[in-house]
Design a protein around this motif. Sequence first.
Motif: not given
Length: 110
Positions: A44-54
């Motif tokens: 199980x992996x939690x991530x943050x994507x700063x540039x994601x539009x969705x």
Amino acid sequence: MTAAARAARIAQLRKNIARRALDVVKAPADTRIIDARLIGTVLVVATEQSGSRWASVLVETFRLPAADDIDLRYDEAEPPRWIPLAGWSGHSADEVPSMLAEATAYAQSI
């Protein structure tokens, strides 16, 4: 090795494993791993994507292939790749704990 150093080493190893799993789903290189945990055979992996539009935060689940999943022409020199299972998305870091709880429950159910 102290207990704190051992815990830090294990956390870093989990993040390295999580990065390999994220490569399978073509996550951007700048994706920040918030949490990575192994529940049975499910990662199980939690991530943050700063540039994601969705969605800016994601929780994804992966597993290594089982014997039935592996191609008969499988090259044993090539390590098996993670198989994506399910994912949750949100717009705020406040949503991560509830998404992790859902992903953990899902991982425990399979």
